[in-house]
Enzyme design. Sequence first.
Site, PDB file in Angstrom:
ATOM      1  N   HIS A 186       0.685  -1.246  -0.048  1.00  0.00           N
ATOM      2  CA  HIS A 186      -0.197  -0.019   0.054  1.00  0.00           C
ATOM      3  C   HIS A 186       0.862   1.387  -0.090  1.00  0.00           C
ATOM      4  O   HIS A 186       0.607   2.261   0.517  1.00  0.00           O
ATOM      5  CB  HIS A 186      -0.799   0.010   1.131  1.00  0.00           C
ATOM      6  CG  HIS A 186      -1.806  -1.116   1.392  1.00  0.00           C
ATOM      7  ND1 HIS A 186      -2.860  -1.498   0.585  1.00  0.00           N
ATOM      8  CD2 HIS A 186      -1.310  -2.434   2.147  1.00  0.00           C
ATOM      9  CE1 HIS A 186      -3.069  -2.691   0.818  1.00  0.00           C
ATOM     10  NE2 HIS A 186      -2.418  -3.069   2.041  1.00  0.00           N
ATOM     11  N   SER A 315      16.740  14.957 -21.044  1.00  0.00           N
ATOM     12  CA  SER A 315      15.517  16.252 -21.086  1.00  0.00           C
ATOM     13  C   SER A 315      16.258  17.027 -21.667  1.00  0.00           C
ATOM     14  O   SER A 315      17.614  17.419 -21.831  1.00  0.00           O
ATOM     15  CB  SER A 315      15.502  16.489 -19.793  1.00  0.00           C
ATOM     16  OG  SER A 315      14.729  17.919 -19.648  1.00  0.00           O
TER      17      SER A 315
END
Length: 475
Positions: A186, A315
Amino acid sequence: MRPTTPPPSASAAHNHASPSAISALSPLDGRYAARLAPLRPFMSEQGYMHRRVQVEIAWFIALSDAGLAEFKPLSPGARTYLLGLVKNFSEADGQAIKEIEKVTNHDVKAVEYWIKSKFEARPELEKAAEFVHFACTSEDINNTSHALQLKGGRDAVLLPALDAVIAKLREMAHAHAAVPMLSRTHGQTASPTTVGKEIANVVVRLSTAREKIAQVKLLGKMNGAVGNYNAHLSAWPEFDWEAFSRNVVETPEPLGLGLTFQPYSIQIEPHDYMAELFDAVARTNTILVDLARDIWGYVSLGYFKQRLKAGEIGSSTMPHKVNPIDFENAEGNLGLSNALLRHLSEKLPVSRWQRDLTDSTVLRNMGVALGYAVLAYHSLGVGLGKLEINEEAIAADLDASWEVLAEPIQTVMRRYGVPGAYEKLKEVTRGKTVTAEALHALIRTLEIPEAEKDRLLAMTPASYVGKATELARRA
């Protein structure tokens, strides 16, 4: 100024057989063409033509050996020549069939005419020419050709590409079997594992899924227009056409097709085996989506670094970036593959009455569906090959998560009957930053044997991995 040279006509564009990579409509034949080269001989239209010729020749030779008075056994020279048409089938041969199709407007009939054209000046074959495509409906040729395409694509390309991914993952599972790692359930800290064990989980899942793909029997039918041997029996009522058809379908290549015989069909083979195969590939792809996302997350956490390649840019504006592009590429292409595979498996087994043509155009996209899967497997292999484990980051994460030892402490407390064990640990740890000192202070107050206290006091998040190392090495 207006251009003086008119643009190419639609028909000219249509006839342009080999567009450049940059003008290809599909990235599989454009940007990624080189990576898909091994699949193209099986799953392209050229591959489809090739398999159709193979089926027609196998049927023709088998008819000559059937004991029919009107068609005597072929000579060794004729057999060698016919098998050579299959073995040496070229792109030029495929183009020749396409030229015939422009006249017939029927692709299977074009194959038949092409084969007959190869009988010219060979009296033995010319005399028997009408036994080419004898008693066959087009689907007898098409369904077996599709099965042969899938046989080649699966066995020679898809499974080896998947096996390479499994082999790399198994190597990583064994290499990192003993590297402790914090689990997250979780998204929250949980009982530790090892890097190798988490990879081993995927190895076992993929190995099972891989066998499901390999075990699918590829079926073929050769029983006429509606599956009842009507035309066959009209010519030779006493002949066992079903046994003959089974023999052609199941005899190993090159004299037979090496497939599994389908005894019941309408005009088309029902395609249930295709749905089974495509579903098996889709399930495998889903496992790999799970892997790609998890590795992406571990790269984000810094658990893995990526080896740099000279000249690459992560990038256009942020020079520091080294993006997990291979895993993102794989995830995207696995999704494309599954979208197509699921449509294929849902659509192909459905046909109106004894035949409709909705399957025909869909089947031409089998190579696209498998192509995106093979492309994704390649990307995963490249990405996995770039990974370098960052043991320092993994260890630091573990050392900051002492709360995970609440589980073993309360479990030992339960063993010795300490009341409210779970609740006591919950009070100390839930939603709090837990230190080693706080846990050790609690352990010293427990009414359990001193040896057990010493064992718990010696435990660290990095040592609390259960059988993870053993399980990783066993995969």
